[in-house]
Design a protein around this motif. Structure first.
Motif, PDB file in Angstrom:
ATOM      1  N   GLY A  29       0.818  -1.210   0.000  1.00 19.96           N
ATOM      2  CA  GLY A  29       0.000   0.000   0.000  1.00 19.96           C
ATOM      3  C   GLY A  29       0.850   1.258   0.000  1.00 19.96           C
ATOM      4  N   HIS A  30       1.891   1.262   0.813  1.00 21.89           N
ATOM      5  CA  HIS A  30       2.797   2.413   0.870  1.00 21.89           C
ATOM      6  C   HIS A  30       3.510   2.608  -0.466  1.00 21.89           C
ATOM      7  N   LEU A  31       3.954   1.512  -1.055  1.00 22.58           N
ATOM      8  CA  LEU A  31       4.666   1.590  -2.333  1.00 22.58           C
ATOM      9  C   LEU A  31       3.773   2.157  -3.434  1.00 22.58           C
ATOM     10  N   VAL A  32       2.553   1.665  -3.553  1.00 21.44           N
ATOM     11  CA  VAL A  32       1.715   2.097  -4.680  1.00 21.44           C
ATOM     12  C   VAL A  32       1.233   3.532  -4.535  1.00 21.44           C
ATOM     13  N   ILE A  33       1.078   4.025  -3.295  1.00 21.29           N
ATOM     14  CA  ILE A  33       0.670   5.427  -3.177  1.00 21.29           C
ATOM     15  C   ILE A  33       1.831   6.379  -3.438  1.00 21.29           C
ATOM     16  N   LYS A  34       3.053   5.858  -3.444  1.00 12.97           N
ATOM     17  CA  LYS A  34       4.228   6.672  -3.766  1.00 12.97           C
ATOM     18  C   LYS A  34       4.502   6.729  -5.275  1.00 12.97           C
ATOM     19  N   LEU A  35       3.785   5.925  -6.054  1.00 12.75           N
ATOM     20  CA  LEU A  35       3.937   5.979  -7.510  1.00 12.75           C
ATOM     21  C   LEU A  35       3.459   7.326  -8.015  1.00 12.75           C
ATOM     22  N   SER A  36       3.996   7.752  -9.157  1.00 15.72           N
ATOM     23  CA  SER A  36       3.516   8.993  -9.766  1.00 15.72           C
ATOM     24  C   SER A  36       2.062   8.800 -10.202  1.00 15.72           C
ATOM     25  N   SER A  37       1.374   9.888 -10.455  1.00 12.96           N
ATOM     26  CA  SER A  37      -0.023   9.817 -10.917  1.00 12.96           C
ATOM     27  C   SER A  37      -0.139   8.992 -12.189  1.00 12.96           C
ATOM     28  N   ASP A  38       0.806   9.163 -13.112  1.00 14.69           N
ATOM     29  CA  ASP A  38       0.785   8.385 -14.360  1.00 14.69           C
ATOM     30  C   ASP A  38       0.972   6.900 -14.078  1.00 14.69           C
ATOM     31  N   LEU A  75      -9.475  -8.042  -7.695  1.00 15.43           N
ATOM     32  CA  LEU A  75      -8.858  -7.132  -8.665  1.00 15.43           C
ATOM     33  C   LEU A  75      -9.623  -5.816  -8.754  1.00 15.43           C
ATOM     34  N   GLU A  76     -10.946  -5.896  -8.765  1.00 16.27           N
ATOM     35  CA  GLU A  76     -11.758  -4.686  -8.859  1.00 16.27           C
ATOM     36  C   GLU A  76     -11.615  -3.815  -7.610  1.00 16.27           C
ATOM     37  N   GLY A  77     -11.420  -4.446  -6.458  1.00 16.08           N
ATOM     38  CA  GLY A  77     -11.283  -3.702  -5.218  1.00 16.08           C
ATOM     39  C   GLY A  77      -9.873  -3.242  -4.905  1.00 16.08           C
ATOM     40  N   PHE A  78      -8.896  -3.724  -5.664  1.00 14.56           N
ATOM     41  CA  PHE A  78      -7.492  -3.411  -5.398  1.00 14.56           C
ATOM     42  C   PHE A  78      -7.224  -1.903  -5.371  1.00 14.56           C
ATOM     43  N   PRO A  79      -7.652  -1.136  -6.385  1.00 16.89           N
ATOM     44  CA  PRO A  79      -7.307   0.294  -6.366  1.00 16.89           C
ATOM     45  C   PRO A  79      -7.785   1.016  -5.105  1.00 16.89           C
ATOM     46  N   GLU A  80      -8.987   0.747  -4.686  1.00 15.21           N
ATOM     47  CA  GLU A  80      -9.495   1.402  -3.483  1.00 15.21           C
ATOM     48  C   GLU A  80      -8.828   0.829  -2.230  1.00 15.21           C
ATOM     49  N   GLY A  81      -8.686  -0.484  -2.179  1.00  8.27           N
ATOM     50  CA  GLY A  81      -8.121  -1.146  -1.014  1.00  8.27           C
ATOM     51  C   GLY A  81      -6.675  -0.770  -0.738  1.00  8.27           C
ATOM     52  N   PHE A  82      -5.950  -0.416  -1.789  1.00  7.72           N
ATOM     53  CA  PHE A  82      -4.539  -0.072  -1.614  1.00  7.72           C
ATOM     54  C   PHE A  82      -4.279   1.429  -1.793  1.00  7.72           C
ATOM     55  N   GLY A  83      -5.330   2.221  -1.675  1.00  2.08           N
ATOM     56  CA  GLY A  83      -5.172   3.683  -1.652  1.00  2.08           C
ATOM     57  C   GLY A  83      -4.916   4.348  -2.976  1.00  2.08           C
TER      58      GLY A  83
END
Length: 91
Positions: free
Chosen positions: A43-52, A77-85
């Motif tokens: 979760g921490h890693l993916v929220i540190k990705l750039s917007s692109d 898979l559908e819930g991943f984006p919300e679940g990981f911020g």
């Protein structure tokens, strides 16, 4: 074995496989504290990705969800984006 359109797609699929395993693990298979540490780390890693990069990952997850035949995994898979911020002010 699937053929992926890009390295990013292959890595996203590998990440999902690991997280799917962790989510589905019983306490006897994996220590719950370790599981939480891994999930929080991702979760921490993916929220540190750039917007692109976040947008690319969300698109890959949607593509993977559309192609998924297992309803439970598709829901994951559908819930991943919300679940990981990934869904919020940054995207």
């Amino acid at each position: 074995m699937p053929v992926y359109s890009s390295l990013a797609h292959a890595l996203a699929a590998a990440l999902v496989d690991v997280l799917w395993f962790i989510e589905g693990s019983e306490d006897e298979q994996m220590d719950p504290d370790d599981a939480v540490k891994v999930l929080e780390g991702v979760g921490h890693l993916v929220i540190k990705l750039s917007s692109d990069q976040q947008s690319e990952l969300i698109g890959l997850l949607r593509t993977m969800a559309t192609a998924e035949s297992d309803p439970e995994r598709r829901e994951f898979l559908e819930g991943f984006p919300e679940g990981f911020g990934l869904l919020g002010d940054a995207v």
